[in-house]
Design a protein around this motif. Structure first.
Motif, PDB file in Angstrom:
ATOM      1  N   PRO A  25       0.813  -1.230   0.000  1.00  0.00           N
ATOM      2  CA  PRO A  25       0.000   0.000   0.000  1.00  0.00           C
ATOM      3  C   PRO A  25       0.843   1.275   0.000  1.00  0.00           C
ATOM      4  O   PRO A  25       0.472   2.264  -0.654  1.00  0.00           O
ATOM      5  CB  PRO A  25      -0.822  -0.123   1.287  1.00  0.00           C
ATOM      6  N   MET A  26       1.980   1.262   0.729  1.00  0.00           N
ATOM      7  CA  MET A  26       2.827   2.455   0.748  1.00  0.00           C
ATOM      8  C   MET A  26       3.407   2.761  -0.624  1.00  0.00           C
ATOM      9  O   MET A  26       3.685   3.915  -0.946  1.00  0.00           O
ATOM     10  CB  MET A  26       3.955   2.299   1.775  1.00  0.00           C
ATOM     11  N   SER A  27       3.623   1.729  -1.450  1.00  0.00           N
ATOM     12  CA  SER A  27       4.153   1.977  -2.786  1.00  0.00           C
ATOM     13  C   SER A  27       3.161   2.728  -3.666  1.00  0.00           C
ATOM     14  O   SER A  27       3.552   3.339  -4.657  1.00  0.00           O
ATOM     15  CB  SER A  27       4.528   0.650  -3.452  1.00  0.00           C
ATOM     16  N   LEU A  28       1.877   2.697  -3.302  1.00  0.00           N
ATOM     17  CA  LEU A  28       0.842   3.401  -4.053  1.00  0.00           C
ATOM     18  C   LEU A  28       0.421   4.697  -3.368  1.00  0.00           C
ATOM     19  O   LEU A  28      -0.562   5.317  -3.778  1.00  0.00           O
ATOM     20  CB  LEU A  28      -0.378   2.503  -4.234  1.00  0.00           C
ATOM     21  N   SER A  29       1.153   5.088  -2.340  1.00  0.00           N
ATOM     22  CA  SER A  29       0.782   6.262  -1.566  1.00  0.00           C
ATOM     23  C   SER A  29       1.138   7.546  -2.315  1.00  0.00           C
ATOM     24  O   SER A  29       2.152   7.617  -3.014  1.00  0.00           O
ATOM     25  CB  SER A  29       1.486   6.240  -0.207  1.00  0.00           C
ATOM     26  N   SER A  30       0.314   8.562  -2.118  1.00  0.00           N
ATOM     27  CA  SER A  30       0.581   9.878  -2.700  1.00  0.00           C
ATOM     28  C   SER A  30       1.378  10.778  -1.764  1.00  0.00           C
ATOM     29  O   SER A  30       1.676  11.922  -2.111  1.00  0.00           O
ATOM     30  CB  SER A  30      -0.743  10.569  -3.048  1.00  0.00           C
ATOM     31  N   SER A  31       1.728  10.261  -0.586  1.00  0.00           N
ATOM     32  CA  SER A  31       2.474  11.059   0.382  1.00  0.00           C
ATOM     33  C   SER A  31       3.899  11.301  -0.109  1.00  0.00           C
ATOM     34  O   SER A  31       4.479  10.486  -0.843  1.00  0.00           O
ATOM     35  CB  SER A  31       2.501  10.358   1.741  1.00  0.00           C
ATOM     36  N   ALA A  32       4.491  12.432   0.311  1.00  0.00           N
ATOM     37  CA  ALA A  32       5.852  12.774  -0.095  1.00  0.00           C
ATOM     38  C   ALA A  32       6.902  12.007   0.693  1.00  0.00           C
ATOM     39  O   ALA A  32       8.088  12.079   0.371  1.00  0.00           O
ATOM     40  CB  ALA A  32       6.092  14.270   0.067  1.00  0.00           C
ATOM     41  N   SER A  33       6.486  11.275   1.718  1.00  0.00           N
ATOM     42  CA  SER A  33       7.393  10.457   2.515  1.00  0.00           C
ATOM     43  C   SER A  33       6.695   9.140   2.826  1.00  0.00           C
ATOM     44  O   SER A  33       5.527   8.934   2.458  1.00  0.00           O
ATOM     45  CB  SER A  33       7.786  11.185   3.806  1.00  0.00           C
ATOM     46  N   LEU A  34       7.392   8.253   3.513  1.00  0.00           N
ATOM     47  CA  LEU A  34       6.809   6.970   3.870  1.00  0.00           C
ATOM     48  C   LEU A  34       5.694   7.181   4.885  1.00  0.00           C
ATOM     49  O   LEU A  34       5.935   7.717   5.975  1.00  0.00           O
ATOM     50  CB  LEU A  34       7.891   6.047   4.439  1.00  0.00           C
ATOM     51  N   ALA A  35       4.494   6.765   4.533  1.00  0.00           N
ATOM     52  CA  ALA A  35       3.344   6.951   5.412  1.00  0.00           C
ATOM     53  C   ALA A  35       2.389   5.790   5.251  1.00  0.00           C
ATOM     54  O   ALA A  35       2.128   5.330   4.131  1.00  0.00           O
ATOM     55  CB  ALA A  35       2.623   8.257   5.090  1.00  0.00           C
ATOM     56  N   PHE A  36       1.886   5.306   6.385  1.00  0.00           N
ATOM     57  CA  PHE A  36       0.901   4.219   6.374  1.00  0.00           C
ATOM     58  C   PHE A  36      -0.137   4.496   7.459  1.00  0.00           C
ATOM     59  O   PHE A  36       0.215   4.800   8.593  1.00  0.00           O
ATOM     60  CB  PHE A  36       1.577   2.873   6.623  1.00  0.00           C
ATOM     61  N   PRO A  37      -1.408   4.427   7.118  1.00  0.00           N
ATOM     62  CA  PRO A  37      -1.986   4.115   5.806  1.00  0.00           C
ATOM     63  C   PRO A  37      -1.857   5.289   4.843  1.00  0.00           C
ATOM     64  O   PRO A  37      -1.750   6.446   5.278  1.00  0.00           O
ATOM     65  CB  PRO A  37      -3.454   3.829   6.134  1.00  0.00           C
ATOM     66  N   PRO A  38      -1.894   5.034   3.543  1.00  0.00           N
ATOM     67  CA  PRO A  38      -1.732   6.110   2.565  1.00  0.00           C
ATOM     68  C   PRO A  38      -2.916   7.069   2.583  1.00  0.00           C
ATOM     69  O   PRO A  38      -4.070   6.634   2.722  1.00  0.00           O
ATOM     70  CB  PRO A  38      -1.648   5.358   1.225  1.00  0.00           C
ATOM     71  N   PRO A  39      -2.654   8.372   2.446  1.00  0.00           N
ATOM     72  CA  PRO A  39      -3.766   9.336   2.366  1.00  0.00           C
ATOM     73  C   PRO A  39      -4.584   9.170   1.084  1.00  0.00           C
ATOM     74  O   PRO A  39      -5.792   9.369   1.082  1.00  0.00           O
ATOM     75  CB  PRO A  39      -3.067  10.691   2.421  1.00  0.00           C
ATOM     76  N   SER A  40      -3.907   8.817  -0.004  1.00  0.00           N
ATOM     77  CA  SER A  40      -4.563   8.528  -1.281  1.00  0.00           C
ATOM     78  C   SER A  40      -3.626   7.660  -2.103  1.00  0.00           C
ATOM     79  O   SER A  40      -2.481   7.418  -1.695  1.00  0.00           O
ATOM     80  CB  SER A  40      -4.911   9.813  -2.038  1.00  0.00           C
ATOM     81  N   TYR A  41      -4.093   7.197  -3.243  1.00  0.00           N
ATOM     82  CA  TYR A  41      -3.325   6.227  -4.013  1.00  0.00           C
ATOM     83  C   TYR A  41      -2.958   6.789  -5.378  1.00  0.00           C
ATOM     84  O   TYR A  41      -3.748   7.493  -6.020  1.00  0.00           O
ATOM     85  CB  TYR A  41      -4.132   4.933  -4.177  1.00  0.00           C
ATOM     86  N   THR A  42      -1.746   6.464  -5.811  1.00  0.00           N
ATOM     87  CA  THR A  42      -1.244   6.914  -7.096  1.00  0.00           C
ATOM     88  C   THR A  42      -0.116   5.981  -7.540  1.00  0.00           C
ATOM     89  O   THR A  42       0.462   5.242  -6.723  1.00  0.00           O
ATOM     90  CB  THR A  42      -0.705   8.360  -7.010  1.00  0.00           C
ATOM     91  N   LEU A  43       0.200   6.020  -8.837  1.00  0.00           N
ATOM     92  CA  LEU A  43       1.297   5.225  -9.393  1.00  0.00           C
ATOM     93  C   LEU A  43       2.561   6.058  -9.585  1.00  0.00           C
ATOM     94  O   LEU A  43       3.487   5.620 -10.276  1.00  0.00           O
ATOM     95  CB  LEU A  43       0.883   4.613 -10.736  1.00  0.00           C
ATOM     96  N   ALA A  44       2.614   7.223  -8.967  1.00  0.00           N
ATOM     97  CA  ALA A  44       3.752   8.125  -9.169  1.00  0.00           C
ATOM     98  C   ALA A  44       5.072   7.508  -8.714  1.00  0.00           C
ATOM     99  O   ALA A  44       6.110   7.731  -9.344  1.00  0.00           O
ATOM    100  CB  ALA A  44       3.508   9.446  -8.433  1.00  0.00           C
ATOM    101  N   ASN A  45       5.041   6.725  -7.637  1.00  0.00           N
ATOM    102  CA  ASN A  45       6.278   6.114  -7.154  1.00  0.00           C
ATOM    103  C   ASN A  45       6.834   5.096  -8.147  1.00  0.00           C
ATOM    104  O   ASN A  45       8.055   5.006  -8.343  1.00  0.00           O
ATOM    105  CB  ASN A  45       6.040   5.437  -5.800  1.00  0.00           C
ATOM    106  N   TYR A  46       5.954   4.337  -8.788  1.00  0.00           N
ATOM    107  CA  TYR A  46       6.401   3.378  -9.791  1.00  0.00           C
ATOM    108  C   TYR A  46       6.915   4.095 -11.037  1.00  0.00           C
ATOM    109  O   TYR A  46       7.906   3.661 -11.653  1.00  0.00           O
ATOM    110  CB  TYR A  46       5.262   2.422 -10.156  1.00  0.00           C
ATOM    111  N   VAL A  47       6.249   5.182 -11.405  1.00  0.00           N
ATOM    112  CA  VAL A  47       6.713   5.958 -12.558  1.00  0.00           C
ATOM    113  C   VAL A  47       8.107   6.505 -12.303  1.00  0.00           C
ATOM    114  O   VAL A  47       8.979   6.456 -13.185  1.00  0.00           O
ATOM    115  CB  VAL A  47       5.721   7.094 -12.862  1.00  0.00           C
ATOM    116  N   ARG A  48       8.331   6.998 -11.113  1.00  0.00           N
ATOM    117  CA  ARG A  48       9.651   7.530 -10.793  1.00  0.00           C
ATOM    118  C   ARG A  48      10.694   6.411 -10.754  1.00  0.00           C
ATOM    119  O   ARG A  48      11.825   6.605 -11.204  1.00  0.00           O
ATOM    120  CB  ARG A  48       9.611   8.252  -9.451  1.00  0.00           C
TER     121      ARG A  48
END
Length: 276
Positions: A25-48
């Motif tokens: 779930p953290m890999s899909l997080s929109s947070s700028a740092s490691l956070a659990f549970p994620p505030p929202s989900y995005t694929l930005a970390n995988y894109v980067r």
């Protein structure tokens, strides 16, 4: 299998697999740092992870170094294993001790030694230096796997081939290697995993240009808690899971009755046997 053993196995699996239910779930997080549970989900970390050179280059370096480590390790471990199993010579015990020494010496001590020794040879911050260091780490396990396989190998098939006129090389290529191919594959796989997973030695001798993925992940956690590390961890986990599925799929397709038969209780087959 008793219910207690099954329950214990399930507990162990749950403990081992529990961190992945946090990392994924953290890999899909929109947070700028490691956070659990994620505030929202995005694929930005995988894109980067797949577009940022700070991550793609260490991944490529780890693959190059891992393949090089497999080649060097097998070139040394195979003849060493044959020598330890099939021949008696002066210094045999010392050779075995030297091969197993990396399992005894702490990794941080070895890393410091490699840094000082390879520095004099100008091998620090080079592929060659990292591959040689990783090969020493992978050598004990690969040698143990090969020696165990050789001790159970029937040498009569080799002698039969030589009696029919085959040369030693031809005998190894057509008889020994095909029979021991699983052991060679497992030994090479362990060498690759040992190299791909090594972080301490890479911190000392890989340098910035030859940084490996574990080193980059360590730096990401230490410096800025970059959430891209969770995407990297999830990608590696999914890659291993996909490899296991690909390996199991042909066996399930070719022998579906085995998996179905193993799932049935023993009593389920008795009426059919009695009817026959």
């Amino acid at each position: 299998m008793s219910p207690w053993v099954r329950a214990l196995a399930l507990v162990i699996i749950a403990v081992v697999a529990a961190p992945m239910f946090v990392v994924l779930p953290m890999s899909l997080s929109s947070s700028a740092s490691l956070a659990f549970p994620p505030p929202s989900y995005t694929l930005a970390n995988y894109v980067r992870f797949f577009s940022d050179p700070n991550w793609t280059q260490p991944l490529v370096n780890s693959l190059i170094i891992g393949v090089g480590t497999v080649c060097v390790t097998m070139l040394v471990a195979v003849p060493a294993s044959f020598a330890l199993v099939r021949y008696i010579f002066v210094g045999r015990g010392l050779l075995n001790l030297l091969i197993m020494l990396p399992m005894i010496v702490p990794t941080i001590v070895m890393a410091l030694g490699y840094y000082m020794y390879f520095g004099k040879l100008h091998l620090v911050q080079s592929y060659v230096g990292v591959i040689l260091a990783h090969s020493c780490i992978a050598m004990p396990m690969s040698t143990l796997i090969l020696t165990a396989a050789l001790k159970g190998f029937d040498q009569s098939v080799e002698r039969a081939a030589m009696n029919l006129g085959a040369s030693p090389f031809t005998t190894f290529r057509l008889i020994t290697f095909p029979i021991l191919r699983p052991a060679f594959s497992v030994a090479g796989l362990f060498a690759f995993i040992a190299s791909f997973d090594e972080a301490v030695i890479s911190l000392f001798i890989s340098g910035r240009d030859k940084a490996t993925l574990p080193r980059q992940m360590f730096n990401a956690v230490r410096q800025e808690a970059d959430p891209t590390i969770s995407a990297a961890s999830s990608f590696l986990f999914l890659l291993v899971l996909a490899g296991i599925c690909i390996w199991l799929a042909p066996q399930i397709i070719r022998h579906p009755e085995r998996s179905a038969g193993s799932a049935e209780p023993n009593g389920a087959t008795q009426p059919a046997a009695a009817a026959s």
